[in-house]
Design a protein around this motif. Structure first.
Motif, PDB file in Angstrom:
ATOM      1  N   GLY A 324      20.140  73.038 -19.641  1.00 10.18           N
ATOM      2  CA  GLY A 324      19.743  74.276 -20.203  1.00 10.18           C
ATOM      3  C   GLY A 324      18.415  74.399 -20.643  1.00 10.18           C
ATOM      4  N   ALA A 325      17.587  73.159 -20.523  1.00 14.45           N
ATOM      5  CA  ALA A 325      16.434  73.058 -21.107  1.00 14.45           C
ATOM      6  C   ALA A 325      15.353  73.984 -20.290  1.00 14.45           C
ATOM      7  CB  ALA A 325      15.688  71.544 -20.906  1.00 14.45           C
ATOM      8  N   CYS A 326      15.383  74.158 -19.126  1.00 15.37           N
ATOM      9  CA  CYS A 326      14.390  75.135 -18.563  1.00 15.37           C
ATOM     10  C   CYS A 326      14.567  76.334 -19.129  1.00 15.37           C
ATOM     11  CB  CYS A 326      14.832  74.975 -16.999  1.00 15.37           C
ATOM     12  SG  CYS A 326      16.482  75.548 -16.474  1.00 15.37           S
ATOM     13  N   TYR A 345      24.564  81.900 -13.810  1.00 11.74           N
ATOM     14  CA  TYR A 345      23.438  80.972 -13.991  1.00 11.74           C
ATOM     15  C   TYR A 345      22.111  81.583 -14.251  1.00 11.74           C
ATOM     16  CZ  TYR A 345      26.954  77.581 -12.302  1.00 11.74           C
ATOM     17  OH  TYR A 345      27.809  76.926 -12.061  1.00 11.74           O
ATOM     18  N   PRO A 346      21.724  82.103 -15.343  1.00 12.03           N
ATOM     19  CA  PRO A 346      20.688  82.723 -15.462  1.00 12.03           C
ATOM     20  C   PRO A 346      19.395  81.816 -15.934  1.00 12.03           C
ATOM     21  CG  PRO A 346      21.614  82.423 -17.930  1.00 12.03           C
ATOM     22  CD  PRO A 346      22.310  81.683 -16.637  1.00 12.03           C
ATOM     23  N   GLY A 347      18.125  82.229 -16.055  1.00 16.20           N
ATOM     24  CA  GLY A 347      17.099  81.314 -16.346  1.00 16.20           C
ATOM     25  C   GLY A 347      16.605  80.705 -15.002  1.00 16.20           C
ATOM     26  N   PRO A 348      15.536  79.973 -15.266  1.00 10.20           N
ATOM     27  CA  PRO A 348      14.896  79.344 -14.191  1.00 10.20           C
ATOM     28  C   PRO A 348      16.025  78.529 -13.150  1.00 10.20           C
ATOM     29  CG  PRO A 348      13.571  78.726 -16.027  1.00 10.20           C
ATOM     30  CD  PRO A 348      15.036  79.505 -16.506  1.00 10.20           C
ATOM     31  N   ILE A 349      16.862  77.815 -13.547  1.00  9.13           N
ATOM     32  CA  ILE A 349      17.895  77.178 -12.647  1.00  9.13           C
ATOM     33  C   ILE A 349      18.787  78.232 -11.842  1.00  9.13           C
ATOM     34  CG2 ILE A 349      19.560  76.875 -14.660  1.00  9.13           C
ATOM     35  CD1 ILE A 349      19.036  74.541 -11.447  1.00  9.13           C
ATOM     36  N   ALA A 375       6.642  75.577 -17.252  1.00  4.56           N
ATOM     37  CA  ALA A 375       7.145  74.986 -18.303  1.00  4.56           C
ATOM     38  C   ALA A 375       8.531  74.333 -17.931  1.00  4.56           C
ATOM     39  CB  ALA A 375       7.416  75.758 -19.421  1.00  4.56           C
ATOM     40  N   CYS A 376       9.380  75.161 -17.124  1.00  2.00           N
ATOM     41  CA  CYS A 376      10.731  74.616 -16.574  1.00  2.00           C
ATOM     42  C   CYS A 376      10.568  73.266 -15.881  1.00  2.00           C
ATOM     43  CB  CYS A 376      11.334  75.544 -15.615  1.00  2.00           C
ATOM     44  SG  CYS A 376      10.568  76.145 -14.263  1.00  2.00           S
ATOM     45  N   PRO A 385      11.677  70.067  -9.146  1.00  5.14           N
ATOM     46  CA  PRO A 385      10.285  71.133  -9.236  1.00  5.14           C
ATOM     47  C   PRO A 385      10.495  72.483  -9.021  1.00  5.14           C
ATOM     48  CG  PRO A 385      10.940  70.200  -6.920  1.00  5.14           C
ATOM     49  CD  PRO A 385      11.913  69.440  -8.024  1.00  5.14           C
ATOM     50  N   ILE A 386      10.997  73.164 -10.077  1.00  2.21           N
ATOM     51  CA  ILE A 386      11.594  74.779 -10.207  1.00  2.21           C
ATOM     52  C   ILE A 386      10.324  75.438  -9.556  1.00  2.21           C
ATOM     53  CG2 ILE A 386      12.567  76.371 -11.298  1.00  2.21           C
ATOM     54  CD1 ILE A 386      14.049  74.331 -13.178  1.00  2.21           C
ATOM     55  N   PRO A 387       9.349  75.492 -10.024  1.00  3.82           N
ATOM     56  CA  PRO A 387       8.050  76.322  -9.457  1.00  3.82           C
ATOM     57  C   PRO A 387       7.974  76.288  -8.171  1.00  3.82           C
ATOM     58  CG  PRO A 387       7.486  75.531 -11.493  1.00  3.82           C
ATOM     59  CD  PRO A 387       8.749  74.427 -11.047  1.00  3.82           C
TER      60      PRO A 387
END
Length: 482
Positions: A324-326, A345-349, A375-376, A385-387
């Motif tokens: 959940g850090a992202c 699953y919300p957020g960047p992930i 940031a994620c 490499p989420i971006p």
């Protein structure tokens, strides 16, 4: 009452992300709760990993462990099944959530189960197991305090580690008073004791305990679960039957690989050196043991994961260890919360994994709900490499729907023939000198016709307006003047 509180999150559609986000931004209580919680989690993570060298070295190790496991995923899964079977665990394979739910129901019916108690499990949320079992007359109760709270309020988790982090003590107190008939109190310790008292009885009444899996060790046939409340240990040892559900990507090669992953998981998630409980389950109760289930099952769920695995770049999505850090560092998530996404699953992930689980056609705006600030990716403990993956999904989103060999389900969900034609015109304009000069001439002479409203762009920007003369014309005039 604000809009977020009026609409149960379970009704929020993933296709309505923009609408959901707009409502969430207008919910001052939600934004205050989220800001306070996220600031605390970011500070705890930084305090737990203050040394830059050690942190980055550990992240490299985590990335290496996960990448190595995924590179041999089919072989490790077969080895995991063989060792679990040897240990007495019954292994089941499910390609879809429907198949996974059918397996759980079959086990429950074989034991005439009427009550199921669940430890924390995001995969069971994917399956919507609670609703499925209740539809077949089986009570399914969450034992994680956060999950119990949102189950009472008929919501989806807003965070993968802390499902009810969007609620404050006043909201929980009101919920317990309205739904459980408990005396109203905002004392956090009393609220926790209320939940513990109700759940403790359920552990002993339940016919089946359900849990998730943080890591499945192929070498030893071991299921590893981490937790802080003790409900996971109770769910997996008190009922006579234990069913673990997990995604196929959670397998690692050996116990040694778990060490850096555990350190990364707990410190990235909550700033803890280690969780209160680390449970290692390798089989049902043996004849000389005093506790534990008489029967253990493992359900391995695909649900779109093999689709991500098949692509060398998108495979990195499966590295996630669910810390959940992202989310905690995402400027979008921290402002709208998790429920606005309308997904498990919300957020960047969530924005990179949900399109595989649900299809891009059901999550068309998720890859674009990002500023690509990075940031994620900077805080991800296993260096996903989420971006870059978000940009890749945006590309898949605008490809022709009928393109050959589609990479993923729902490819081309935001394809626009008009937009494609517009960009072809733009390319022609900028690769044809005579056309470019003609366009520049007329754009400067007809600048007064430029519209002042260009839709969403002009909500935060001034409408662009051509200069009275082009730079080429001004330069030519200047040279002629000399």
């Amino acid at each position: 009452m604000n809009s977020q509180a009026r609409i149960p999150a379970v009704e929020l559609s993933s296709r309505d992300l923009k609408h959901n986000a707009h409502n969430a931004l207008g919910d001052t209580q939600l934004r205050g709760n989220m800001r306070k919680a996220m600031d605390s989690l970011m500070a705890k993570r930084l305090a737990a990993m203050p040394d830059d060298y050690e942190r980055e070295h550990l992240r490299e190790m985590g990335n290496h462990v996960r990448a190595r496991a995924l590179s041999q995923l089919p072989e490790l899964l077969e080895r995991l099944e063989a060792n679990l079977t040897r240990n007495g665990v019954k292994v089941h394979w499910a390609e879809t959530v429907d198949e996974a739910n059918a397996i759980v129901l079959q086990i429950a019916e074989a034991h005439r189960a009427k009550q199921v108690i669940k430890g924390k499990s995001m995969v069971s949320e994917e399956m919507e197991m609670n609703h499925f079992l209740e539809g077949h007359g089986i009570e399914a109760l969450e034992s994680d305090m956060g999950e119990y709270i949102i189950q009472l309020d008929h919501e989806k988790p807003t965070h993968i580690i802390m499902p009810a982090i969007h609620k404050n003590a006043r909201q929980v107190a009101t919920l317990f008073h309205d739904k459980l008939g408990e005396a109203y109190t905002e004392d956090v310790d009393q609220l926790i004791q209320t939940g513990r008292r109700i759940l403790r009885r359920k552990f002993f009444e339940a016919d089946i305990g359900v849990s998730g899996v943080n890591f499945a060790v192929a070498e030893t046939g071991t299921l590893l679960l981490v937790e802080n409340e003790g409900n996971g240990r109770m769910s997996t040892t008190v009922p006579p039957v234990h069913i673990a559900v997990t995604g196929i990507e959670k397998v690692v090669e050996n116990l040694r690989d778990v060490v850096p992953l555990l350190s990364l998981l707990t410190r990235s998630a909550l700033g803890q050196g280690i969780t209160t409980y680390v449970n290692l389950i390798s089989g049902p109760r043996k004849a000389d043991e005093l506790d534990g289930p008489q029967e253990v099952h493992l359900v391995l769920l695909d649900n779109g994961r093999s689709q991500a695995f098949a692509d060398g770049e998108l495979r990195q999505t499966l590295n996630c260890i669910r810390c959940g850090a992202c989310m905690n560092h995402c400027p979008v998530y921290t402002r709208i919360g998790g429920q606005a996404y309308g997904t498990v699953y919300p957020g960047p992930i969530g924005k990179i994994i949900s399109p595989h689980l649900m299809g891009l056609e059901n999550t068309p705006d998720h890859p674009s709900a990002s500023s690509l600030c990075g940031a994620c990716g900077e805080v991800c403990p296993v260096k996903i490499p989420i971006p870059s993956l978000l940009r890749r999904l945006r590309e898949e989103n605008i490809k022709k729907p009928d393109a050959p060999n589609p990479v993923m389900r729902g490819q081309g969900s935001k394809y626009s023939a008009g937009e494609r034609l517009l960009w072809k015109g733009w390319r022609l304009l900028n690769t044809s000198p005579w056309l470019y000069r003609a366009f520049g001439f007329f754009a400067t002479r007809l600048r007064g016709l430029t519209p002042g409203n260009l839709g969403p762009w002009t909500q935060n920007h001034s409408a662009p307006k051509p200069a009275a003369r082009s730079l080429h014309e001004l330069a030519r005039k200047h040279l002629e003047g000399k």
